[in-house]
Design an enzyme around this catalytic site. Structure first.
Site, PDB file in Angstrom:
ATOM      1  N   ASN A  86       0.837  -1.214   0.000  1.00 18.33           N
ATOM      2  CA  ASN A  86       0.000   0.000   0.000  1.00 18.33           C
ATOM      3  C   ASN A  86       0.861   1.248   0.000  1.00 18.33           C
ATOM      4  O   ASN A  86       1.927   1.299   0.615  1.00 18.33           O
ATOM      5  CB  ASN A  86      -1.037  -0.002   1.134  1.00 18.33           C
ATOM      6  CG  ASN A  86      -0.440  -0.177   2.511  1.00 18.33           C
ATOM      7  OD1 ASN A  86       0.574  -0.829   2.677  1.00 18.33           O
ATOM      8  ND2 ASN A  86      -1.088   0.414   3.505  1.00 18.33           N
ATOM      9  N   CYS A  97      -4.289   0.717  -2.192  1.00 17.25           N
ATOM     10  CA  CYS A  97      -4.116  -0.566  -1.514  1.00 17.25           C
ATOM     11  C   CYS A  97      -3.055  -1.412  -2.209  1.00 17.25           C
ATOM     12  O   CYS A  97      -2.812  -1.272  -3.419  1.00 17.25           O
ATOM     13  CB  CYS A  97      -5.426  -1.355  -1.527  1.00 17.25           C
ATOM     14  SG  CYS A  97      -6.720  -0.628  -0.544  1.00 17.25           S
ATOM     15  N   GLU A  99      -3.217  -4.561  -3.011  1.00 14.10           N
ATOM     16  CA  GLU A  99      -3.751  -5.468  -4.033  1.00 14.10           C
ATOM     17  C   GLU A  99      -3.863  -4.785  -5.382  1.00 14.10           C
ATOM     18  O   GLU A  99      -3.495  -5.343  -6.424  1.00 14.10           O
ATOM     19  CB  GLU A  99      -5.147  -5.976  -3.643  1.00 14.10           C
ATOM     20  CG  GLU A  99      -5.196  -6.796  -2.373  1.00 14.10           C
ATOM     21  CD  GLU A  99      -5.384  -5.973  -1.099  1.00 14.10           C
ATOM     22  OE1 GLU A  99      -4.838  -4.849  -1.022  1.00 14.10           O
ATOM     23  OE2 GLU A  99      -6.073  -6.447  -0.198  1.00 14.10           O
ATOM     24  N   CYS A 135     -10.116  -5.204   0.805  1.00 15.50           N
ATOM     25  CA  CYS A 135     -11.252  -4.283   0.985  1.00 15.50           C
ATOM     26  C   CYS A 135     -12.237  -4.448  -0.176  1.00 15.50           C
ATOM     27  O   CYS A 135     -11.939  -5.100  -1.182  1.00 15.50           O
ATOM     28  CB  CYS A 135     -10.751  -2.847   1.061  1.00 15.50           C
ATOM     29  SG  CYS A 135     -10.327  -2.138  -0.544  1.00 15.50           S
ATOM     30  N   CYS A 138     -10.944  -3.425  -3.665  1.00 16.18           N
ATOM     31  CA  CYS A 138      -9.988  -4.400  -4.209  1.00 16.18           C
ATOM     32  C   CYS A 138     -10.698  -5.687  -4.608  1.00 16.18           C
ATOM     33  O   CYS A 138     -10.339  -6.305  -5.612  1.00 16.18           O
ATOM     34  CB  CYS A 138      -8.885  -4.679  -3.197  1.00 16.18           C
ATOM     35  SG  CYS A 138      -7.760  -3.269  -3.037  1.00 16.18           S
TER      36      CYS A 138
HETATM   37  N1  THU Z   1      -5.219  -1.466   2.623  1.00 13.93           N
HETATM   38  C1  THU Z   1      -4.685  -2.324   1.704  1.00 13.93           C
HETATM   39  O1  THU Z   1      -3.570  -2.124   1.216  1.00 13.93           O
HETATM   40  N2  THU Z   1      -5.424  -3.393   1.329  1.00 13.93           N
HETATM   41  C2  THU Z   1      -6.672  -3.671   1.810  1.00 13.93           C
HETATM   42  O2  THU Z   1      -7.319  -4.598   1.338  1.00 13.93           O
HETATM   43  C3  THU Z   1      -7.218  -2.879   2.904  1.00 13.93           C
HETATM   44  C4  THU Z   1      -6.502  -1.626   3.234  1.00 13.93           C
HETATM   45  C5  THU Z   1      -4.421  -0.297   3.010  1.00 13.93           C
HETATM   46  C6  THU Z   1      -5.010   1.022   2.578  1.00 13.93           C
HETATM   47  C7  THU Z   1      -4.448   1.971   3.594  1.00 13.93           C
HETATM   48  O3  THU Z   1      -3.167   2.412   3.158  1.00 13.93           O
HETATM   49  C8  THU Z   1      -4.270   1.120   4.840  1.00 13.93           C
HETATM   50  O4  THU Z   1      -4.316  -0.231   4.407  1.00 13.93           O
HETATM   51  C9  THU Z   1      -5.316   1.342   5.901  1.00 13.93           C
HETATM   52  O5  THU Z   1      -6.573   1.234   5.388  1.00 13.93           O
END
Ligand code: THU
Length: 180
Positions: A86, A97, A99, A135, A138
């Site tokens: 991320n 994110c 992903e 999330c 994603c």
């Molecule tokens: N985040 C991800 O990289 N992947 C996810 O599926 C959920 C959230 C990151 C986004 C943000 O930088 C941090 O986690 C907190 O939400």
């Protein structure tokens, strides 16, 4: 101007509800099967190595605002592993994110190659729950990638040293997901 007494309004609404229900209602349910494995060593060699790559990728996250460091590793059909982490920004809505970072990288490098498996790993002070699955946004992006190549796309997810969650398909994480 005529005013309808409240009890008649309710009666009219209830009647419409009952008629609609009788005419076109059908109950269905959605069930998903998934596995929880207590430690990395209990995974297959391939899953261990993919998750290890996600762990490594999480160390490259830029997450000074959330302190939620996420790494993602994609196993492609050509055997390549593509990573992402991320990437945050002071303008929070710009945060990307892990992903979707990895998906963008995969599609830039190997646009015609399917993604078979996805491992996601989260660590940091903000990671307090036993599991962090992709999330909603994603999930939508992963689902379309899976659909484009007619793949199921397995998902492996772990936070810190918690148990590892294994999902057979991204579709299990986004039932009735949007598609055109
Ligand atoms: N985040 C991800 O990289 N992947 C996810 O599926 C959920 C959230 C990151 C986004 C943000 O930088 C941090 O986690 C907190 O939400």
């Amino acid at each position: 101007q005529t005013t309808i007494p409240p009890f008649l309004k309710i009666l009219r609404y209830k009647t419409a509800q009952i008629l609609t229900f009788n005419a076109m209602s059908e109950s269905r349910s959605i069930h998903i099967d998934y596995q929880i494995v207590s430690q990395l060593a209990d995974l297959s060699q391939d899953d261990q190595s993919l998750l290890n790559q996600a762990i490594e990728a999480s160390k490259l996250a830029y997450a000074p605002y959330s302190d939620f460091h996420v790494g993602c590793a994609l196993r492609l059909a050509n055997g390549e592993i593509i990573n992402g982490s991320n990437q945050e920004n002071a303008a929070y809505t710009v945060c990307q994110c892990a992903e979707r970072g990895a998906l963008g990288y995969a599609s830039a490098k190997y646009p015609d190659v399917a993604v078979l498996e996805v491992a996601v790993y989260a660590q940091g002070t903000a990671v307090t729950k036993p599991v962090a699955t992709p999330c909603g946004v994603c999930r939508q992006a992963l689902l379309e990638y899976a659909d484009r190549f007619d793949q199921t796309m397995r998902i492996i997810a772990q936070c810190n040293d918690s148990s590892i969650y294994l999902f057979n398909s991204i579709r299990d994480l986004l039932p009735l997901g949007f598609s055109k």
